[in-house]
Design a protein around this motif. Structure first.
Motif, PDB file in Angstrom:
ATOM      1  N   ARG A  11       0.874  -1.173   0.000  1.00 27.55           N
ATOM      2  CA  ARG A  11       0.000   0.000   0.000  1.00 27.55           C
ATOM      3  C   ARG A  11       0.909   1.220   0.000  1.00 27.55           C
ATOM      4  O   ARG A  11       1.588   1.492   0.988  1.00 27.55           O
ATOM      5  N   ASN A  72      -1.619   3.150   7.652  1.00 29.35           N
ATOM      6  CA  ASN A  72      -1.627   1.814   7.042  1.00 29.35           C
ATOM      7  C   ASN A  72      -0.866   1.725   5.719  1.00 29.35           C
ATOM      8  O   ASN A  72      -0.951   0.705   5.033  1.00 29.35           O
ATOM      9  N   ASP A  74       2.440   1.126   3.530  1.00 37.03           N
ATOM     10  CA  ASP A  74       3.693   0.394   3.686  1.00 37.03           C
ATOM     11  C   ASP A  74       4.896   1.236   3.301  1.00 37.03           C
ATOM     12  O   ASP A  74       6.002   1.009   3.804  1.00 37.03           O
TER      13      ASP A  74
END
Length: 223
Positions: A11, A72, A74
Motif C-alpha cells: 500500500r 496503514n 507500507d
C-alpha cells in the motif's frame, strides 16, 4: 539489476504524483498489483484510472491536506520537484521544508518507509571522467544553485530523521521507457553514471521497497 523482493501487495502513497518519476512509480506499481494513493495539488491533472488507484488532493507544503491518507501505508514515495530547467532556477524550500512536513506527518501517523528524489550532481563523483566532473561542478551546480542548495538541506534533514529512508540520486533524466536493465551503487559512486530514464528510476523504487540494503542509504543509478 534491482533486488527481487518477495511477492507482496504494498500500500503506497506517492506525493508529486503527476511528475515524471511519480507517475512512472504509479504505473509500475499498479502493473505489479500494488495499491496506490496518489497525492496531487490538482487531482484532475492525473489522467489515470485503475481499480487499485486512489487519487486525492494534497499539498506537501500543507501536511494537514494529506496526512489523513498516510495510516496503514507500507511506503511513501516523495517525487516532488520544482518546475523549470537550467535557465529558470529560483530560490525554493520545496524539497527541504516540504519533505520535513512529510516526515513529521509520517511520524505522526506511524509510517516509516520512504523514498526521496535528489540528484547525482549534488556530490561530485570522484570516478566520473575529469571533463564531466568539471561540467557538473562549474556548470550544472551553478545553473541550478538554488535547487541544489535546497536538495542538500533536504538530504541532511532526511538523514537526521528516524525514518527508513532511501535517497535516490539519478543523473540526467530521460523520458525513455522502462527497461529494468540498469546499474546502481549503494552509498557509493557509480562509474559513468550519466543518464537514466524516469521510468527506470520508478522501476528501481517499486522493486526495492523491502530491500534492507537500501535502508538509510543513498542510491546512484544509471545505465
Amino acid at each position: 539489476m534491482e533486488f527481487q523482493q518477495k511477492s507482496q501487495v504494498y500500500r503506497l502513497l506517492v506525493i508529486g504524483a503527476n511528475g515524471g518519476i511519480g507517475r512512472q512509480c504509479i504505473e509500475i506499481a499498479l502493473k505489479a498489483g500494488h495499491k496506490v494513493t496518489a497525492v496531487l495539488r490538482n487531482p484532475a491533472n492525473l489522467t489515470l484510472a485503475h481499480h487499485n488507484l486512489e487519487v486525492v488532493q494534497g499539498d506537501i507544503m500543507q501536511p494537514e491536506t494529506f496526512e489523513k491518507y498516510l495510516p496503514n501505508k507500507d511506503a511513501v514515495i516523495s517525487a516532488i520537484g520544482v518546475k523549470g530547467g537550467l535557465l529558470s532556477d529560483k530560490p525554493t524550500t520545496l524539497y527541504s521544508q516540504g519533505n520535513v512536513n512529510l516526515l513529521a506527518a509520517m511520524s505522526k501517523m506511524g509510517v516509516s518507509r520512504v523514498f526521496f528524489i535528489s540528484a547525482s550532481a549534488i556530490e561530485i563523483s570522484p570516478i566520473l571522467p575529469f571533463f564531466i566532473r568539471l561540467v557538473a561542478k562549474y556548470i550544472v551546480q551553478n545553473l541550478l544553485r538554488n535547487m541544489y542548495d535546497d536538495l542538500r538541506k533536504m538530504e541532511k534533514l532526511v538523514k537526521e530523521s528516524d525514518s527508513t529512508w532511501t535517497i535516490m540520486r539519478p543523473p540526467q533524466l530521460t523520458d525513455k521507457p522502462v527497461t529494468g536493465n540498469y546499474r546502481f551503487a549503494i552509498n557509493s559512486f557509480l562509474k559513468n553514471c550519466l543518464s537514466i530514464s524516469r521510468a527506470d528510476v520508478g522501476h528501481f523504487i517499486i522493486n526495492n521497497i523491502s530491500n534492507e540494503a537500501t535502508y538509510q542509504a543513498t542510491i546512484e543509478i544509471g545505465y
